[in-house]
Design an enzyme around this catalytic site. Structure first.
Site, PDB file in Angstrom:
ATOM      1  N   GLU A 140      46.760  69.679  34.059  1.00 56.30           N
ATOM      2  CA  GLU A 140      45.351  69.285  33.997  1.00 56.30           C
ATOM      3  C   GLU A 140      44.732  69.240  35.391  1.00 56.30           C
ATOM      4  OE1 GLU A 140      45.635  65.756  31.498  1.00 56.30           O
ATOM      5  OE2 GLU A 140      45.551  67.004  29.695  1.00 56.30           O
TER       6      GLU A 140
ATOM      7  N   ALA B 158      51.389  57.520  26.339  1.00 58.65           N
ATOM      8  CA  ALA B 158      50.603  56.420  25.784  1.00 58.65           C
ATOM      9  C   ALA B 158      50.975  56.102  24.332  1.00 58.65           C
ATOM     10  CB  ALA B 158      49.112  56.755  25.882  1.00 58.65           C
TER      11      ALA B 158
ATOM     12  N   GLY C 132      52.653  43.273  32.283  1.00 58.91           N
ATOM     13  CA  GLY C 132      52.059  44.599  32.293  1.00 58.91           C
ATOM     14  C   GLY C 132      50.934  44.754  31.289  1.00 58.91           C
TER      15      GLY C 132
ATOM     16  N   VAL D  76      55.323  40.131  39.506  1.00 59.38           N
ATOM     17  CA  VAL D  76      56.559  39.469  39.092  1.00 59.38           C
ATOM     18  C   VAL D  76      57.677  39.910  40.025  1.00 59.38           C
ATOM     19  CG1 VAL D  76      58.195  39.118  37.216  1.00 59.38           C
ATOM     20  CG2 VAL D  76      55.762  39.376  36.719  1.00 59.38           C
TER      21      VAL D  76
ATOM     22  N   GLY E 209      49.319  47.643  30.504  1.00 56.43           N
ATOM     23  CA  GLY E 209      49.111  49.053  30.179  1.00 56.43           C
ATOM     24  C   GLY E 209      48.925  49.224  28.676  1.00 56.43           C
ATOM     25  N   PHE E 210      49.159  50.430  28.196  1.00 50.83           N
ATOM     26  CA  PHE E 210      48.956  50.699  26.769  1.00 50.83           C
ATOM     27  C   PHE E 210      49.815  49.791  25.896  1.00 50.83           C
ATOM     28  CE2 PHE E 210      47.578  54.863  28.546  1.00 50.83           C
ATOM     29  CZ  PHE E 210      46.317  54.884  27.997  1.00 50.83           C
ATOM     30  N   GLY E 211      51.093  49.609  26.284  1.00 52.03           N
ATOM     31  CA  GLY E 211      51.987  48.796  25.475  1.00 52.03           C
ATOM     32  C   GLY E 211      51.599  47.331  25.490  1.00 52.03           C
TER      33      GLY E 211
ATOM     34  N   ASP F 226      57.006  52.988  28.429  1.00 55.26           N
ATOM     35  CA  ASP F 226      57.770  53.818  29.361  1.00 55.26           C
ATOM     36  C   ASP F 226      59.057  53.149  29.832  1.00 55.26           C
ATOM     37  OD1 ASP F 226      55.656  55.527  29.169  1.00 55.26           O
ATOM     38  OD2 ASP F 226      55.164  55.563  31.310  1.00 55.26           O
TER      39      ASP F 226
END
Lengths: 429, 429
Positions: free
Chosen positions: A177, A325, A18, A86, A20-22, A308
């Site tokens: 938003e 995030a 992954g 995966v 993403g942010f992590g 997450d």
């Protein structure tokens, strides 16, 4: 060469699933360390998810909130990116199976993030719109625009209203938003783009199951955000739960129902699990993997989870950190440091979340910000929101392009990316 | 209300089919005149086709070379845009049939432009890539990137080379500019993005049927462009015609063949015709509609054609004007003035093409420019090329964003939109 054409190395191999942010924050911490890193993602880019709603509403190009993962890793020795999905984790043999082959790991980091949670409702999953990825956001952009083109053509008032009625389910930041952005489009763009359509009849409904929107923020933020939305003409429905959708009619647990051709489901997320690491006893609420203070998945020394997908239960967060995030980035960075400690045979340090606050924007000059010691709303909050989002966006070019777009949109009350590049439905099928 | 929900008006109704350079230029001339204008396009945006190759190669976002047609027409009274496909023209009853209904016209302007001409080769049409629309350009962008991801994974040298071998058929501006951009990617980006792949083996082949590339330009431009390309490592093949492609092997009328997973067909265009106005006697080379000096389609007083779809035979251009932006824009503007003359019962004026020259870019600091009285190549030509393209791009925001991207790409030798947003083929199917 091993499977997937990744060379054997004398360094331990860390596989990160992954980008993403992590995953990206973790990867950065491992650059130039004595490890081999394999980062796997099914996209070749990192997505800045907090701005997806601006892609859906034509305010930003999709390409300015995406960033090539290979570019992040440029110049990192012993880093390998693989575009792959995966399929399975074999925790016994310490290897993973992907659609491009198998590969062994010394350490595995699951940073798969979350996906939309439809809570088992197949109708809503099939007929509703989600907004967690760039293609999904582009589909929504196309659908919104196609609906107005179609509304022009019908003399059936009921159908026309239904095409111009937007139901957004979920009063978290995404729903708030998106609702605000649609309200601004209704006000600033629709009357000019569709002079031959009575766009005042367009409706934006935001539906929240609990008694306030932005429930993860302070009460004052919730209240002010609701005022902002109502000022923009959004109908905010609280204590209402959507129960079903047949593509035309949104039904709720209440007497209220909505005729709408567009239902956006932003009412929940769940962690993305992978076969082999999805046993019931490993999972907590929302399918999150239970991890200890070192982000180790319960029962494994060499498997970690961040962001997450990880549920770290602490005194301050008995149900795990918010699926946003900030915790992902902080856990990614922290785990990066801990992995280096492992390689260097040092003791691990427990993760400690530094709450930097949270924020949401409703529209121009309208945002709400909760800092740990200070809460504020309005114009200044809106500038803070913009600054923070620009700061965390990856890439200098992306920042400049997003900034230019925001300045332009602000001055001109406009959003020029209202393009149906790939139609979502064909008009008058 | 008439069909398609367009009100009846006391003004004559002009229907324009197509929102390309010709259609938009025409529409602008008709704003605030005593006519009702219905503009029909199957996309809701105008495409700046000369920059499509930069979308395919990740240098520009697709949204910055597209512009919402409704925004062009904002504030024009009596203008109606319809997102629709025209299926048939009934010249007898003076009406057109579309997928959203029928509508009558007083005057009809065909500005449908051109599409890729595969000259009847079904294999190439199915397995090759075209680059005339934004979705096509995005497909090519995905394919190029997917090929490199796939090349990483194979140990079969033959397959790997085939994945990194790009065959571009057609040495016009599109082929030349795409070949140059790919060569720059090979040099500046691939070695950094794919350190574990020997990207020096990547090949870019440009195949031209005649004895020089850019045959519509001066000999000095052709020669210099070829030198530029060869300097960048592009293999230029002249007097070679591609005869077939099976998805793996490109065969030619020569001994030469190419193993390539990517064939881009930029070797010809043909006009887009509509049923009912496609009789053989109306058509000329490349399916273009024969028009007189007033852009009237032969045999009709009330039907006009402009741009790529129109063949106006003059002394200077016995085979019609070049199928490019300039003639389309000039014809569109001129026809707009003539339509006003018709409405005002004045005599029509014949079209006269003002040749503003032509140009093509090969890479950074490398372009060729032919002005009517002056030809030059190199750095200055490249700046002129950029300036002219920024000038003709529609929309202030688009200009700024394109300019920022070009400055960034120039300084950083980079192209950040290398994103596989919608995969074209799945890896390892």
């Amino acid at each position: 060469m091993s499977a997937m054409n990744i060379p054997q190395s004398s360094f331990p191999r860390i596989i990160i699933i992954g980008g993403g942010f992590g995953g990206i924050a973790l990867a950065k911490k491992l650059s130039k360390k004595e490890v081999q890193v394999v980062l796997i993602d099914k996209h070749n880019y990192h997505t800045f998810q907090p701005l997806l709603y601006q892609v859906s509403t034509g305010g930003l190009e999709p390409d300015s909130i995406a960033y090539p993962i290979r570019k992040v890793l440029q110049g990192y020795p012993n880093f390998y990116f693989r575009l792959a999905e995966v399929l399975q984790i074999d925790t016994g043999k310490r290897k993973i199976k992907t659609n491009i082959g198998e590969i062994q790991y010394n350490y595995l980091v699951v940073a798969t993030g979350s996906e939309t949670n439809f809570f088992g409702n197949k109708n809503i999953k099939t007929l509703g719109m989600a907004m967690k990825t760039i293609p999904q956001s582009l589909n929504l952009r196309s659908l919104i625009l196609e609906n107005f083109e179609q509304a022009l053509l019908t003399d059936d008032l009921h159908e026309r209203d239904s095409l111009m009625n937007f139901v957004i389910v979920g009063g978290g930041p995404t729903g708030v938003e998106l609702a605000g952005a649609l309200a601004e489009i209704k006000k600033g763009i629709l009357p000019k783009d569709y002079p031959d359509l009575d766009t005042r009849r367009a409706q934006i409904n935001l539906i929240q199951g609990s008694d306030r929107i932005l429930p993860a923020m302070s009460e004052v933020a919730s209240k002010k955000a609701e005022q902002f939305l109502e000022g923009l003409g959004v109908h905010v429905w609280k204590n209402v739960r959507v129960t079903d959708y047949d593509g035309k009619l949104v039904t709720t647990n209440n007497d209220i129902s909505f005729n709408s051709e567009t239902l956006v489901w932003a009412a929940g997320v769940k962690a993305v699990n992978i076969e082999g690491l999805d046993a019931k006893e490993l999972l907590s609420r929302g399918n999150r993997l239970k991890v200890n203070r070192f982000n180790q998945v319960e029962g494994f020394n060499e498997i970690f989870a961040v962001g997450d997908v990880a549920q770290m239960e602490t005194e301050a967060f008995p149900n795990g950190h918010p699926m946003m995030a900030q915790p992902a980035m902080q856990q990614g960075e922290h785990l990066g440091e801990n992995l280096v400690r492992i390689v260097e045979n040092k003791a691990l340090k427990p993760f400690k979340y530094r709450d930097k606050g949270s924020m949401a924007t409703v529209g121009r000059n309208k945002a709400v910000v909760d800092l740990p010691k200070f809460k504020f709303q309005g114009v200044f909050a809106w500038f803070v929101w913009m600054f923070v989002h620009l700061y965390f966006l990856i890439g200098f070019r992306n920042r400049v392009v997003v900034f230019i777009n925001w300045v332009y949109n602000y001055i001109r009350f406009d959003r020029e990316a209202r393009l149906i590049i790939r139609p979502f439905k064909k008009i008058h099928q």
